[in-house]
Write an enzyme that holds these catalytic residues in place. Sequence first.
Site, PDB file in Angstrom:
ATOM      1  N   LYS A  65       0.766  -1.268   0.057  1.00 60.01           N
ATOM      2  CA  LYS A  65       0.065  -0.023  -0.187  1.00 60.01           C
ATOM      3  C   LYS A  65       0.820   1.374  -0.035  1.00 60.01           C
ATOM      4  O   LYS A  65       0.376   2.488  -0.514  1.00 60.01           O
ATOM      5  CB  LYS A  65      -0.999  -0.055   1.132  1.00 60.01           C
ATOM      6  N   GLY A 130      -1.819   1.461  11.365  1.00 61.02           N
ATOM      7  CA  GLY A 130      -2.153   2.145  10.171  1.00 61.02           C
ATOM      8  C   GLY A 130      -3.716   2.397  10.247  1.00 61.02           C
ATOM      9  O   GLY A 130      -4.255   3.330   9.776  1.00 61.02           O
ATOM     10  N   ARG A 156       3.308   4.569  20.976  1.00 55.52           N
ATOM     11  CA  ARG A 156       2.758   4.520  19.264  1.00 55.52           C
ATOM     12  C   ARG A 156       1.168   5.453  19.591  1.00 55.52           C
ATOM     13  O   ARG A 156       0.890   6.085  18.695  1.00 55.52           O
ATOM     14  CB  ARG A 156       2.399   3.082  18.923  1.00 55.52           C
TER      15      ARG A 156
HETATM   16  P1  ATR Z   1      -2.491  -2.082  10.962  1.00 55.20           P
HETATM   17  O1  ATR Z   1      -1.525  -1.059  10.587  1.00 55.20           O
HETATM   18  O2  ATR Z   1      -3.103  -2.836  10.030  1.00 55.20           O
HETATM   19  O3  ATR Z   1      -3.379  -1.566  12.099  1.00 55.20           O
HETATM   20  P2  ATR Z   1      -0.183  -2.965  12.756  1.00 55.20           P
HETATM   21  O4  ATR Z   1       0.397  -1.607  12.551  1.00 55.20           O
HETATM   22  O5  ATR Z   1       0.320  -4.341  12.862  1.00 55.20           O
HETATM   23  O6  ATR Z   1      -1.526  -3.169  11.605  1.00 55.20           O
HETATM   24  O7  ATR Z   1      -1.056  -2.636  14.388  1.00 55.20           O
HETATM   25  C1  ATR Z   1      -1.756  -4.018  14.925  1.00 55.20           C
HETATM   26  C2  ATR Z   1      -2.278  -3.513  16.186  1.00 55.20           C
HETATM   27  O8  ATR Z   1      -2.717  -4.451  16.993  1.00 55.20           O
HETATM   28  C3  ATR Z   1      -1.174  -2.607  16.932  1.00 55.20           C
HETATM   29  O9  ATR Z   1      -2.140  -1.384  17.477  1.00 55.20           O
HETATM   30  C4  ATR Z   1      -0.704  -3.327  18.092  1.00 55.20           C
HETATM   31  O10 ATR Z   1      -0.317  -3.100  19.232  1.00 55.20           O
HETATM   32  P3  ATR Z   1       1.310  -2.584  19.344  1.00 55.20           P
HETATM   33  O11 ATR Z   1       1.275  -1.148  18.720  1.00 55.20           O
HETATM   34  O12 ATR Z   1       1.571  -2.571  20.974  1.00 55.20           O
HETATM   35  O13 ATR Z   1       1.857  -3.524  18.449  1.00 55.20           O
HETATM   36  C5  ATR Z   1      -2.083  -4.189  18.343  1.00 55.20           C
HETATM   37  N1  ATR Z   1      -1.837  -5.828  18.771  1.00 55.20           N
HETATM   38  C6  ATR Z   1      -1.385  -6.626  18.088  1.00 55.20           C
HETATM   39  N2  ATR Z   1      -1.229  -7.841  19.089  1.00 55.20           N
HETATM   40  C7  ATR Z   1      -1.645  -7.336  20.092  1.00 55.20           C
HETATM   41  C8  ATR Z   1      -1.748  -7.978  21.362  1.00 55.20           C
HETATM   42  N3  ATR Z   1      -1.469  -9.164  21.713  1.00 55.20           N
HETATM   43  N4  ATR Z   1      -2.427  -7.187  22.488  1.00 55.20           N
HETATM   44  C9  ATR Z   1      -2.475  -6.058  22.318  1.00 55.20           C
HETATM   45  N5  ATR Z   1      -2.437  -5.223  20.937  1.00 55.20           N
HETATM   46  C10 ATR Z   1      -1.962  -5.982  20.085  1.00 55.20           C
END
Ligand code: ATR
Length: 276
Positions: A65, A130, A156
């Site tokens: 993307k 994102g 973040r």
């Molecule tokens: P996208 O861009 O599609 O939103 P991403 O950047 O990988 O994907 O974001 C995934 C989200 O899920 C993030 O907010 C991530 O939290 P972190 O910033 O702490 O990584 C969250 N996430 C993924 N696994 C998680 C978990 N086990 N518990 C809480 N949050 C989680």
Amino acid sequence: MKRAGVVGWPVEHSRSPLIHGYWLKRYGIDGEYGKHAVEPGKAEAFFKTLSARGLVGCNVTVPHKEAAYRAAARPDAAAKDARAANTLWIEDGKLCASNTDIYGFLHSLDAQAPGWDKLGLAAAVLGAGGAARGIIRGLLNRGFSHIRLANRTRERAETLAAEFSPSVTVFAWENRADMLIDCGLLVNTTTCGMVGQAPLEIDLSNFSLPGVVCDIVYTPLLTDLLRQARAQGFHTADGLGMLLYQAVPGFEKWFGIRPEVTPELRALVTTDLEKH
Ligand code: ATR
């Protein structure tokens, strides 16, 4: 014959061919929508040669993307906001780009929970990736002036909130249940609750009627969050709606008809999701 398709790596899992194939048939259009697996590093060059490949445009999925946005000569406001594009088309010989995820998110809520944006209350967002950036932008555009944000990695969330200052307030992930007091909308943008990922644990007892709970996860279609919300009487909107509605603007650009998200299309994609 007009040809479009979806570009990703991998691309096998994409439901876009099913969605656009349904519309091509429904509207009797002489068109084709295929899958294009393009390796990382080769995506920008692919997008810049769409015409030569006989394509009128394409959808773009992970991980391309950002490359699609960079390749575009004319990104629209939504693509610029997201610094990423999921829909490309050619106009006056120029590569144009949009990001229709926000459109998909908003129209899915309009369809599944009419009046969701008229409650005059704050909105709570879980996650700061994102997807969250686009959703916060969409909520602000719809008039939400108070958005609460919690992310496992607090930094973040702080960085994202600063982009939208002063409309977004950060809560600690551990205190995410506190965000729900006097809130009208809860949106999960994390990957939690998705098949193969960690579960999403959240106590909804601070949330009150007529609140709306929305999950952008669509595998499974009925996530634990949505199940919990329904059991407590809240309106819900699932992630499939966003997937279906984000496809609408691209189809219109390529094939000239604004397609309808019908119950039949929902059923078709639901059946496919249940198979995998
Ligand atoms: P996208 O861009 O599609 O939103 P991403 O950047 O990988 O994907 O974001 C995934 C989200 O899920 C993030 O907010 C991530 O939290 P972190 O910033 O702490 O990584 C969250 N996430 C993924 N696994 C998680 C978990 N086990 N518990 C809480 N949050 C989680």
